[in-house]
Design a protein around this motif. Structure first.
Motif, PDB file in Angstrom:
ATOM      1  N   PRO A 222      35.249  36.276  44.018  1.00 35.78           N
ATOM      2  CA  PRO A 222      36.487  36.338  44.801  1.00 35.78           C
ATOM      3  C   PRO A 222      37.703  36.122  43.897  1.00 35.78           C
ATOM      4  CG  PRO A 222      35.350  34.260  45.202  1.00 35.78           C
ATOM      5  CD  PRO A 222      34.424  35.108  44.389  1.00 35.78           C
ATOM      6  N   VAL A 223      38.773  36.851  44.192  1.00 35.38           N
ATOM      7  CA  VAL A 223      40.063  36.606  43.530  1.00 35.38           C
ATOM      8  C   VAL A 223      40.890  35.799  44.529  1.00 35.38           C
ATOM      9  CG1 VAL A 223      42.105  37.627  42.469  1.00 35.38           C
ATOM     10  CG2 VAL A 223      39.884  38.799  42.307  1.00 35.38           C
ATOM     11  N   ARG A 224      41.429  34.684  44.106  1.00 34.16           N
ATOM     12  CA  ARG A 224      42.139  33.778  45.016  1.00 34.16           C
ATOM     13  C   ARG A 224      43.607  33.641  44.619  1.00 34.16           C
ATOM     14  NH1 ARG A 224      37.465  31.115  43.229  1.00 34.16           N
ATOM     15  NH2 ARG A 224      35.759  31.055  44.762  1.00 34.16           N
ATOM     16  N   ASN A 225      44.439  33.387  45.635  1.00 36.72           N
ATOM     17  CA  ASN A 225      45.849  33.090  45.345  1.00 36.72           C
ATOM     18  C   ASN A 225      45.975  31.608  44.999  1.00 36.72           C
ATOM     19  OD1 ASN A 225      45.706  31.682  47.754  1.00 36.72           O
ATOM     20  ND2 ASN A 225      46.786  33.243  48.946  1.00 36.72           N
ATOM     21  N   ASN A 226      47.182  31.146  44.797  1.00 34.30           N
ATOM     22  CA  ASN A 226      47.395  29.757  44.381  1.00 34.30           C
ATOM     23  C   ASN A 226      46.971  28.758  45.451  1.00 34.30           C
ATOM     24  OD1 ASN A 226      48.361  30.615  41.931  1.00 34.30           O
ATOM     25  ND2 ASN A 226      50.515  30.618  42.591  1.00 34.30           N
ATOM     26  N   ALA A 227      46.893  29.217  46.703  1.00 30.86           N
ATOM     27  CA  ALA A 227      46.472  28.337  47.796  1.00 30.86           C
ATOM     28  C   ALA A 227      44.953  28.322  47.963  1.00 30.86           C
ATOM     29  CB  ALA A 227      47.129  28.785  49.100  1.00 30.86           C
ATOM     30  N   GLY A 228      44.243  29.096  47.112  1.00 30.62           N
ATOM     31  CA  GLY A 228      42.785  29.143  47.181  1.00 30.62           C
ATOM     32  C   GLY A 228      42.237  30.144  48.174  1.00 30.62           C
ATOM     33  N   GLU A 229      43.116  30.977  48.736  1.00 30.92           N
ATOM     34  CA  GLU A 229      42.685  31.971  49.717  1.00 30.92           C
ATOM     35  C   GLU A 229      42.201  33.241  49.008  1.00 30.92           C
ATOM     36  OE1 GLU A 229      45.955  30.813  53.156  1.00 30.92           O
ATOM     37  OE2 GLU A 229      46.462  32.256  51.577  1.00 30.92           O
ATOM     38  N   VAL A 230      41.164  33.858  49.572  1.00 30.77           N
ATOM     39  CA  VAL A 230      40.613  35.082  48.973  1.00 30.77           C
ATOM     40  C   VAL A 230      41.561  36.238  49.243  1.00 30.77           C
ATOM     41  CG1 VAL A 230      38.672  36.686  48.922  1.00 30.77           C
ATOM     42  CG2 VAL A 230      38.248  34.248  49.277  1.00 30.77           C
ATOM     43  N   ILE A 231      41.982  36.920  48.159  1.00 33.51           N
ATOM     44  CA  ILE A 231      42.889  38.063  48.297  1.00 33.51           C
ATOM     45  C   ILE A 231      42.239  39.365  47.833  1.00 33.51           C
ATOM     46  CG2 ILE A 231      45.000  36.683  48.121  1.00 33.51           C
ATOM     47  CD1 ILE A 231      45.130  37.465  45.144  1.00 33.51           C
ATOM     48  N   GLY A 232      41.028  39.252  47.334  1.00 42.16           N
ATOM     49  CA  GLY A 232      40.322  40.438  46.865  1.00 42.16           C
ATOM     50  C   GLY A 232      39.068  40.060  46.103  1.00 42.16           C
ATOM     51  N   VAL A 233      38.475  41.053  45.448  1.00 42.67           N
ATOM     52  CA  VAL A 233      37.223  40.848  44.719  1.00 42.67           C
ATOM     53  C   VAL A 233      37.314  41.511  43.349  1.00 42.67           C
ATOM     54  CG1 VAL A 233      34.753  41.412  44.645  1.00 42.67           C
ATOM     55  CG2 VAL A 233      35.810  40.679  46.803  1.00 42.67           C
ATOM     56  N   PHE A 234      36.879  40.772  42.334  1.00 37.14           N
ATOM     57  CA  PHE A 234      36.728  41.349  40.994  1.00 37.14           C
ATOM     58  C   PHE A 234      35.231  41.546  40.785  1.00 37.14           C
ATOM     59  CE2 PHE A 234      36.228  41.456  36.438  1.00 37.14           C
ATOM     60  CZ  PHE A 234      37.324  42.191  36.020  1.00 37.14           C
ATOM     61  N   THR A 235      34.819  42.756  40.427  1.00 35.68           N
ATOM     62  CA  THR A 235      33.390  43.045  40.320  1.00 35.68           C
ATOM     63  C   THR A 235      33.060  43.805  39.041  1.00 35.68           C
ATOM     64  OG1 THR A 235      31.488  43.976  41.532  1.00 35.68           O
ATOM     65  CG2 THR A 235      33.569  45.203  41.657  1.00 35.68           C
ATOM     66  N   THR A 236      31.902  43.523  38.470  1.00 34.90           N
ATOM     67  CA  THR A 236      31.467  44.166  37.223  1.00 34.90           C
ATOM     68  C   THR A 236      30.118  44.838  37.443  1.00 34.90           C
ATOM     69  OG1 THR A 236      30.231  42.233  36.401  1.00 34.90           O
ATOM     70  CG2 THR A 236      32.589  42.336  35.903  1.00 34.90           C
TER      71      THR A 236
END
Length: 332
Positions: A222-236
């Protein structure tokens, strides 16, 4: 660990040589046993003929009795020697089996350590500012910055097919290599859903991807903002071929076989690439032991072969996928 494997290989060679010598000794003892049995028969016939000869055959009867006693003693010694040879043979098999279990454990441990690094990679890269900005402030500039960063990572690490950034709605917004993926909706993919729902890293099992045209494992964070909320996904997408750098370096006998199997018992790596995700080893007692959860490490002797096995223990935060390594070594 490389020295350990080399030492284990030398032990295997020496044990095979010992077993061959032991087999030769067993054949020699069988010949001695045959001679003893023939001598016993000869003594019996000689005793019969001496009895027929009466007084004239008494001296010969004494000799026949001694020959019979010698033959019986020799036969008893041969039987004891055969028992000893069998014990040596069994003990040699046990030593080879223990050595082969070490090879299986060393191999799965190396694989775990490699995949642990891939697990760390995706988590670290998901925190990079350029990745987060491409999701927080989506624009051509932020997407280009994210792609430039990912392309650089892709070129440095070499072990990935691709790296992708996906927004919270499941739309691919940036790719390191395959730009055709940008704009695609992947919201229905299990890896995307699991990552967002768990707010944690999700790792797929091995599968063949038509997109990257190869066997791969997907690592998603998960990619999180400064508040720890999920804003997207980084995947390999890890290139499974790099695991063969480990497989090819395993020092086993030319007639031996090594397999990596998944949690369902299917081969996911062996020196025969044609077996991947096609060959099942569930008929083996060794694999049944693993799949039943009874044992995580050990060996069985089946069809004149040793099957050593070791279940993944994972490494640090990477818990593994329930994979195992099976090493088959033929008993000489």
């Amino acid at each position: 660990m490389e020295k350990t494997l080399e030492k284990n290989l030398n032990v295997s060679i020496l044990m095979n040589e010992l077993k061959k010598d032991n087999q030769n000794m067993q054949n020699t003892m069988k010949n001695i046993k045959d001679i003893s049995m023939k001598s016993n028969i000869l003594a019996l016939n000689s005793g019969i003929e001496a009895a027929r000869a009466g007084d004239a055959g008494r001296g010969f009867a004494v000799v026949a009795t001694e020959i019979k006693k010698f033959a019986e003693d020799s036969l008893n010694a041969s039987n004891e020697s055969e028992d000893l040879i069998n014990r040596i043979q069994n003990k040699a098999n046990e030593i080879m089996a223990v050595r082969t279990v070490d090879v299986a454990y060393d191999t799965i441990d190396k694989i775990d350590r490699n995949l642990f690094e891939r697990n760390c990679d995706v988590q670290a890269w998901a925190t990079f500012d350029a990745i987060k900005e491409s999701l927080l402030n989506s624009s051509n500039e932020t997407k280009q910055a994210a792609e430039a960063l990912m392309e650089n990572i892709y070129n440095i690490y070499e072990v990935y097919f691709d790296l992708l950034v996906v927004d919270i709605n499941g739309k691919v917004v940036a790719a390191a290599k395959n730009s055709k993926q940008v704009g695609k909706d992947v919201s229905n993919r299990t890896w995307f859903q699991k990552t967002v729902e768990s707010n944690d890293v999700y790792v797929t099992d091995l599968y063949y991807s038509d997109v990257v045209e190869g066997y791969t494992i997907g690592y998603s964070s998960p990619v999180r903002n400064n508040a720890g909320e999920v804003i997207g996904v980084f995947t390999t997408r890890f290139n499974w071929e790099y695991i063969y750098d480990i497989i090819e370096r395993v020092k086993i006998d030319a007639n031996s076989h090594l397999y990596v199997i998944n949690s369902e018992g299917y081969v996911i790596a062996s020196k025969n690439r044609e077996e991947i995700l096609k060959k099942s080893l569930t008929s083996l007692q060794a694999v049944q032991q693993i799949l039943s959860g009874k044992e995580t490490r050990g060996y069985t002797i089946e069809d004149n072969s040793i099957y050593a096995y070791s279940l993944t223990e994972g490494y640090n935060a990477y818990k593994g996928k329930g994979w195992s390594v099976i090493v088959e070594e033929t008993i000489v």
